[in-house]
Design an enzyme around this catalytic site. Structure first.
Site, PDB file in Angstrom:
ATOM      1  N   ASP A   1     -24.357  23.114  14.813  1.00 24.58           N
ATOM      2  CA  ASP A   1     -25.808  23.271  14.706  1.00 24.58           C
ATOM      3  C   ASP A   1     -26.551  22.814  15.962  1.00 24.58           C
ATOM      4  OD1 ASP A   1     -28.325  23.671  13.748  1.00 24.58           O
ATOM      5  OD2 ASP A   1     -28.163  22.296  12.064  1.00 24.58           O
TER       6      ASP A   1
ATOM      7  N   ASP B   1     -31.104  28.393  17.400  1.00 28.53           N
ATOM      8  CA  ASP B   1     -30.521  27.602  16.331  1.00 28.53           C
ATOM      9  C   ASP B   1     -29.244  28.231  15.788  1.00 28.53           C
ATOM     10  OD1 ASP B   1     -30.020  26.007  14.238  1.00 28.53           O
ATOM     11  OD2 ASP B   1     -31.943  26.273  13.244  1.00 28.53           O
TER      12      ASP B   1
END
Ligand code: NAG
Ligand code: NAG
Ligand code: NAG
Length: 412
Positions: free
Chosen positions: A83, A292
């Protein structure tokens, strides 16, 4: 910094030991190394949601990329969601009175000889945005995400081992991570935590001591036996023909997203039809898109989303599916082969990123392809999600503050 502080012997001691840790870690990655990523089918976005707005994420069975690492001595395997939109490494830990179900055993700190709690007086505790004192003087952290997933636990330090694709495992000691004792949200049972790779001091990248890394994510509908790849340190530079380097914009300092990777989106095109966010680029907020890897779809502000959605609908020579409640308001088509959709371009400040249908049309179920975009009412921040990042070798250079995109077949 003022002299009196520099000459405080305690301060000297502390800064020296911090320096030493960094030195050893840096040596560990001096040669650079790569790791493979594993994929799972899951529904959700886990990244910290910027400015508290959530968005519709109706995609079912969509993908996250998992990084395998081992924690502790003897090592226990952890599969965490890779992430870029998050600061912390955390894994579910025993005791876990309130955890989501995972298939593999939980990490048990009592069984590891290298596990250490971090006290709430420690500088490391202050590095975590929500670090606070527990009744036992430990560093309590809690970390929330876009989809209201939460991890809550104790900050700890451990030895971490990464499986390098060159064969030799890479061992790193004294890595700060969250031992999550109370975690909830939309995780599937293959996932055991999150590996944050933002610019924050607590992220994996910062703790490795490197200032560059690259990732090559395979497109969503690639066979799950084919791994994505990630490289750290030397050898992770993205260079050569076709590289587009986009300047990174810093997040608002002091906020919970100050360490995330932002770029500025000026507009989007569907083939040659362009939609600008504003006629006057000067008025566009810098850093209005978060890059992201923990959010599957690309999230656009409602107006731009509607424009792109309608134009795609106009250009795809098929009727969209309208009678499947599972698909919600998504733009989906029935087709047995990869959808021959239009090229979609993201006009970023610094260059254009061209997305082909393999990066924009996602099959949530067999024979159905849906536009992998989602909408938000938040005018300030959108997201470049992991579908759109597929088949790009993406290099993050934190020294030059740029992210580079190189079209690449990541399945090879
Ligand atoms: C997204 O768009 C759909 C349909 O266009 C709408 O119903 C929904 O409210 C929007 N969601 C957000 C968060 O703006
Ligand atoms: C860490 O802290 C927890 C709770 O405060 C405690 O139960 C545990 O024994 C501590 N572990 C070590 C190795 O100090
Ligand atoms: C776990 O989290 C839930 C919800 O966030 C909270 O209500 C509960 O008190 C927490 N439990 C512990 C043991 O921290």
């Amino acid at each position: 910094m003022a002299y009196p502080v520099m000459f405080n012997p305690f301060f000297l001691l502390m800064s020296l030991s911090i320096l030493l840790i960094h030195l050893t870690l840096y040596q560990a990655v001096n040669g650079g190394f790569s790791v493979n990523l594993i994929r799972t089918k899951s529904t959700n976005a886990h990244s910290q949601r910027v400015m508290g707005t959530t968005y519709t994420n109706s995609y079912a069975y969509l993908g996250q990329h998992l990084l395998e690492l081992s924690i502790g001595t003897p090592p226990v395997k952890i599969y965490g969601i890779l992430d870029t939109g998050s600061d912390l490494i955390w894994a579910q830990c025993v005791p876990c009175p309130n955890c989501f179900k995972q298939l593999k055993p939980l990490f048990d700190p009592k069984k590891s000889s290298t596990y250490k709690n971090i006290s709430c007086q420690s500088d490391k505790c202050h590095q975590v945005y929500t670090g606070a004192c527990s009744p036992e003087n430990m560093c309590d952290y809690s970390y929330g995400y876009a989809d209201s997933s939460v991890s809550h636990g104790i900050l700890a330090s451990e030895t971490i081992t990464l499986k390098s694709s060159e064969g030799k495992p890479v061992q790193l000691s004294d890595i700060t991570f969250g031992c999550g004792h109370n975690n909830s949200g939309t995780f599937n049972d293959h996932e055991m935590g999150i590996i944050g790779i933002s610019k924050a001091p607590t992220s994996l990248v910062s703790q490795i001591g490197g200032n560059k890394f690259s990732q090559c994510l395979v497109p969503f509908h690639t066979d799950t036996s084919i791994a994505s790849k990630m490289s750290f340190g030397k050898g992770s530079e993205v260079v050569g023909d076709g590289v587009i380097s986009i300047p990174l914009v810093n997040g608002i300092s002091g906020s919970s997203y100050s360490n995330l990777y932002f770029v500025t989106l000026l507009g989007m095109s569907v083939e040659d039809t362009r939609f600008d966010i504003s006629n006057n680029p000067e008025t566009i907020r810098k850093g209005n898109m978060l890059i992201d890897s923990g959010t599957p779809p690309t999230v656009l502000h409602q107006k731009l989303y509607d424009e792109v959605f309608n134009e795609v609908r106009k250009q795809v020579p098929m009727n969209p599916i309208t009678d499947d409640p599972d698909l919600g308001t998504q733009l989906c088509y029935k087709t047995s082969t990869n959808l021959k959709g239009p090229m979609i371009t993201m006009h970023l400040e610094g260059g254009d990123i061209h997305l082909s249908p393999i990066q924009t049309f996602i099959p949530p179920k067999d024979g159905v392809f849906c536009l992998g975009f989602s909408n938000t009412s938040n005018e300030d921040i959108g997201t470049i999600g992991n579908f759109a990042q597929g088949n790009f070798l993406m290099g993050y250079d934190l020294e030059k503050n740029v992210v580079s995109f190189k079209p690449t077949d990541c399945t090879k």
